[in-house]
Design a protein around this motif. Structure first.
Motif, short mmCIF file in Angstrom:
data_model
loop_
_atom_site.label_atom_id
_atom_site.label_comp_id
_atom_site.label_asym_id
_atom_site.label_seq_id
_atom_site.Cartn_x
_atom_site.Cartn_y
_atom_site.Cartn_z
N CYS A 1 0.85 -1.20 0.00
CA CYS A 1 0.00 0.00 0.00
C CYS A 1 0.88 1.25 0.00
CB CYS A 1 -0.91 0.01 1.22
SG CYS A 1 -1.93 1.50 1.31
N PRO A 2 0.77 2.09 -1.01
CA PRO A 2 1.63 3.28 -1.08
C PRO A 2 1.32 4.33 -0.03
CG PRO A 2 0.03 3.34 -2.85
CD PRO A 2 -0.13 2.01 -2.16
N ALA A 3 0.15 4.26 0.60
CA ALA A 3 -0.24 5.27 1.58
C ALA A 3 -0.14 4.77 3.02
CB ALA A 3 -1.66 5.73 1.29
N HIS B 1 -7.00 5.75 -2.84
CA HIS B 1 -7.92 5.13 -3.78
C HIS B 1 -7.24 4.58 -5.03
CE1 HIS B 1 -11.41 7.47 -1.82
NE2 HIS B 1 -10.41 7.29 -0.99
N CYS B 2 -6.09 3.98 -4.85
CA CYS B 2 -5.38 3.40 -5.99
C CYS B 2 -5.84 1.97 -6.28
CB CYS B 2 -3.88 3.42 -5.73
SG CYS B 2 -3.34 2.36 -4.37
N LYS B 3 -6.56 1.35 -5.35
CA LYS B 3 -7.08 -0.02 -5.44
C LYS B 3 -5.99 -1.08 -5.48
CE LYS B 3 -10.73 -1.22 -7.20
NZ LYS B 3 -11.97 -1.65 -7.75
N THR B 4 -4.77 -0.75 -5.08
CA THR B 4 -3.71 -1.74 -5.04
C THR B 4 -4.08 -2.89 -4.11
OG1 THR B 4 -2.03 -0.07 -5.49
CG2 THR B 4 -1.27 -2.11 -4.49
N CYS B 5 -4.68 -2.59 -2.98
CA CYS B 5 -5.04 -3.63 -2.02
C CYS B 5 -6.06 -4.60 -2.59
CB CYS B 5 -5.56 -3.01 -0.73
SG CYS B 5 -7.00 -1.94 -0.95
N ASP B 6 -6.98 -4.12 -3.37
CA ASP B 6 -8.01 -4.96 -3.98
C ASP B 6 -7.39 -5.92 -4.99
OD1 ASP B 6 -10.59 -5.84 -4.36
OD2 ASP B 6 -11.19 -4.19 -5.65
N ILE B 7 -6.28 -5.53 -5.59
CA ILE B 7 -5.63 -6.32 -6.63
C ILE B 7 -4.53 -7.22 -6.08
CG2 ILE B 7 -4.23 -6.15 -8.73
CD1 ILE B 7 -5.71 -3.40 -9.17
N LYS B 8 -3.69 -6.69 -5.17
CA LYS B 8 -2.48 -7.39 -4.75
C LYS B 8 -2.63 -8.31 -3.53
CE LYS B 8 1.44 -6.17 -5.49
NZ LYS B 8 2.57 -6.48 -6.33
N ASP B 9 -3.72 -8.24 -2.80
CA ASP B 9 -3.86 -9.08 -1.61
C ASP B 9 -3.83 -10.56 -2.02
OD1 ASP B 9 -4.34 -9.36 1.25
OD2 ASP B 9 -6.26 -10.21 0.64
N PRO B 10 -2.90 -11.36 -1.46
CA PRO B 10 -2.76 -12.75 -1.91
C PRO B 10 -4.01 -13.60 -1.66
CG PRO B 10 -1.33 -12.31 -0.02
CD PRO B 10 -1.92 -11.01 -0.44
N ALA B 11 -4.80 -13.27 -0.65
CA ALA B 11 -6.01 -14.04 -0.35
C ALA B 11 -7.25 -13.41 -0.98
CB ALA B 11 -6.19 -14.16 1.16
N GLN B 12 -7.09 -12.27 -1.67
CA GLN B 12 -8.23 -11.52 -2.22
C GLN B 12 -9.27 -11.27 -1.13
OE1 GLN B 12 -8.47 -10.32 -5.70
NE2 GLN B 12 -6.36 -10.55 -5.09
N ASN B 13 -8.79 -10.89 0.03
CA ASN B 13 -9.62 -10.70 1.21
C ASN B 13 -10.07 -9.26 1.40
OD1 ASN B 13 -10.80 -11.65 3.67
ND2 ASN B 13 -9.10 -10.74 4.78
N ILE B 14 -9.38 -8.30 0.78
CA ILE B 14 -9.70 -6.88 0.95
C ILE B 14 -10.63 -6.45 -0.17
CG2 ILE B 14 -8.79 -4.54 1.09
CD1 ILE B 14 -6.16 -5.79 2.13
N ASN B 15 -11.76 -5.88 0.20
CA ASN B 15 -12.72 -5.39 -0.78
C ASN B 15 -12.75 -3.87 -0.70
OD1 ASN B 15 -14.78 -5.26 -2.67
ND2 ASN B 15 -16.37 -5.61 -1.16
N TRP B 16 -12.31 -3.22 -1.76
CA TRP B 16 -12.31 -1.76 -1.85
C TRP B 16 -13.61 -1.33 -2.49
CZ3 TRP B 16 -13.04 2.00 -5.40
CH2 TRP B 16 -12.56 3.27 -5.12
N ILE B 17 -14.35 -0.46 -1.82
CA ILE B 17 -15.57 0.10 -2.40
C ILE B 17 -15.44 1.62 -2.41
CG2 ILE B 17 -17.10 -1.81 -1.81
CD1 ILE B 17 -17.98 -0.26 0.64
N ALA B 18 -16.14 2.26 -3.31
CA ALA B 18 -16.05 3.72 -3.39
C ALA B 18 -16.57 4.34 -2.10
CB ALA B 18 -16.86 4.23 -4.57
#
Length: 95
Positions: free
Chosen positions: A40-42, A66-83
């Motif tokens: 996460c850059p922030a 709001h770069c959505k890196t977490c939504d893409i890079k999480d190895p378990a796809q556990n983080i859901n980014w919503i607006a």
């Protein structure tokens, strides 16, 4: 983060949700040393050690750019980014 002019309302609900709150400490920390604290850059995600010695996965959503890196890079796809609600988020005036 300062350059992004990010603005979030204080009482806004968190726009970063975990599908399973046990995964960051139970799976990602032992296997990958919880990569969210590095990709996460922030600096939104961190592992905090409490006074009792217990570890806690903390989400600092107010830092999110709001770069959505977490939504893409999480190895378990556990983080859901919503607006986020309303007019929150980055404002890049020179773009």
């Amino acid at each position: 983060m300062f350059l992004s002019n990010t603005n979030h309302e204080e009482d806004q609900p968190c726009h970063l949700k975990l599908a399973d709150p046990s995964i960051p400490l139970g799976k990602n920390l032992p296997l990958y040393d919880e990569p969210a604290q590095r990709y996460c850059p922030a600096g939104v995600y961190e592992i905090v050690t409490l006074e009792s010695g217990e570890k806690k996965f903390q989400i600092n959503a107010q830092n999110c750019v709001h770069c959505k890196t977490c939504d893409i890079k999480d190895p378990a796809q556990n983080i859901n980014w919503i607006a986020p609600e309303g007019t929150g988020g980055p404002n890049y005036p020179n773009m």
